[in-house]
Design a protein around this motif. Structure first.
Motif, mmCIF file in Angstrom:
data_model
loop_
_atom_site.group_PDB
_atom_site.id
_atom_site.type_symbol
_atom_site.label_atom_id
_atom_site.label_comp_id
_atom_site.label_asym_id
_atom_site.label_seq_id
_atom_site.Cartn_x
_atom_site.Cartn_y
_atom_site.Cartn_z
ATOM 1 N N ARG A 3 0.810 -1.220 0.000
ATOM 2 C CA ARG A 3 0.000 0.000 0.000
ATOM 3 C C ARG A 3 0.841 1.267 0.000
ATOM 4 O O ARG A 3 0.312 2.366 -0.108
ATOM 5 N N GLU A 18 -8.357 -0.342 -0.545
ATOM 6 C CA GLU A 18 -9.405 -1.237 -1.051
ATOM 7 C C GLU A 18 -8.999 -1.932 -2.351
ATOM 8 O O GLU A 18 -9.477 -3.035 -2.641
ATOM 9 N N SER A 19 -8.140 -1.280 -3.139
ATOM 10 C CA SER A 19 -7.800 -1.833 -4.456
ATOM 11 C C SER A 19 -6.360 -2.315 -4.568
ATOM 12 O O SER A 19 -5.927 -2.731 -5.641
ATOM 13 N N THR A 20 -5.611 -2.268 -3.475
ATOM 14 C CA THR A 20 -4.216 -2.719 -3.502
ATOM 15 C C THR A 20 -4.121 -4.130 -2.943
ATOM 16 O O THR A 20 -4.377 -4.359 -1.764
ATOM 17 N N LYS A 21 -3.759 -5.064 -3.797
ATOM 18 C CA LYS A 21 -3.692 -6.453 -3.379
ATOM 19 C C LYS A 21 -2.389 -6.733 -2.630
ATOM 20 O O LYS A 21 -1.351 -6.123 -2.917
#
Length: 329
Positions: free
Chosen positions: A245, A259-262
């Protein structure tokens, strides 16, 4: 108050020496006299990597159930009272027998995340466990820290000390439970599992673009300390879940959307890899450098002074400090 045992966390293995002794204040971590465990054969010198880049790291997948029981029994720091899936919980009955507790069942009173080294507090006495749980709850409500962690961070916090306050929630994303920060949470958010979290931090040493940080959580939430340090743009070394992140552009760090960082393996820069004497493939296996160093407990009996239990750093953690020139002050 009896029936209480304290274990060195099994991910950083050390063995008990006979007897328990008081130690003076440990510089850099704000600890006073208490019970302390010293690793057998410990050394302050860096060792060659050889085939073991992370000395002292215990690989659970290589252990049988009986071997894990032996490790846990050998890791007991202090013991008050009578002397399927491979987890701590699954071996507690056998550990209880091994410690000579008979039919008394051991239960976990205090423990950190599964990848964190340090202390695990167990009790075979329900009254003791209840009293300790009430002590921890009361301490949190009064905002008195009972646990002190030490961490090595990739990056240096902007201030030498302070507090981190943020609302967090647990979300199931692509089959993985992840902790997500929540900005300006509503009353409905709190009803649906969002929780306010708080940690204190203090930088103990700096070097090579990294820091040795003392952390004291005032709340309990999964992966709280890892996420809090990411929000400081200083992920914990070996954090292969949340460090992704933190992005970098032209040497400047910034936060990517949680929310969108794996999750992905932490990738230290080349300079840090050279300092650590690690290859990229070895760095992909870097253990989490987060260690439960000290627990504050009430006296074992009415009228007794409070006590502190200390666990030494795993050898791979100490080696990292040496490689980075991070010396406790």
């Amino acid at each position: 108050m009896g029936g209480c045992s304290v274990l060195g966390r099994i991910w950083g293995v050390w063995r008990r020496r006979p007897g328990v002794r008081a130690v003076p204040k440990a510089p850099g971590f704000g600890t006073e006299a208490g019970h302390r465990l010293r690793p057998r054969g410990s050394s302050n010198r860096s060792r060659p990597l050889g085939g073991q880049p992370f000395p002292g790291l215990l690989q659970l997948e290589n252990l049988s159930r009986e071997e894990l029981v032996d490790v846990l029994r050998a890791a007991v720091v202090d013991q008050k009272g009578k002397p399927g899936e491979l987890t701590l919980f699954s071996v507690l009955p056998k550990l209880s027998q091994s410690l000579g507790l008979g039919d008394q069942e051991l239960q976990v009173v205090q423990a950190s995340g599964k990848e964190t080294s340090g202390l695990v507090l167990l009790s075979s006495c329900p009254q003791t466990a209840s009293r300790l749980q009430k002590f921890f709850i009361h301490s949190r409500r009064a905002q008195r820290p009972t646990a002190t962690y030490c961490a090595v961070t990739d990056g240096i916090p902007a201030t030498s000390e302070g507090k981190i306050q943020v609302a967090l929630k647990l979300e199931h994303v692509d089959g993985v439970d992840l902790v997500i920060p929540v900005k300006s949470p509503s009353r409905k958010d709190f009803q649906e599992g969002v929780k306010r979290t708080l940690s204190h931090f203090r930088v103990v040493a700096m070097g090579s673009g990294c820091a040795l940080v003392q952390l004291q959580p005032l709340t309990v939430f999964p992966s709280q300390l890892q996420v809090h340090m990411v929000l400081q743009l200083c992920p914990v070394l070996g954090d292969h879940t949340y460090s992704a992140r933190v992005g970098t552009v032209l040497g400047q760090r910034f936060l990517l959307p949680a929310e969108s960082t794996k999750p992905q393996r932490q990738v230290p820069d080349e300079a840090l890899l050279r300092r650590l004497c690690l290859t990229p493939s070895q760095a992909a296996q870097l253990p989490l450098h987060l260690h439960l160093h000290c627990l504050h407990l009430p006296g074992m009996r009415p009228g007794e002074a409070p006590m502190k239990l200390l666990a030494p750093l795993p050898s791979y953690f100490s080696r990292t400090l040496q490689c980075l020139g991070l010396h406790q002050q």
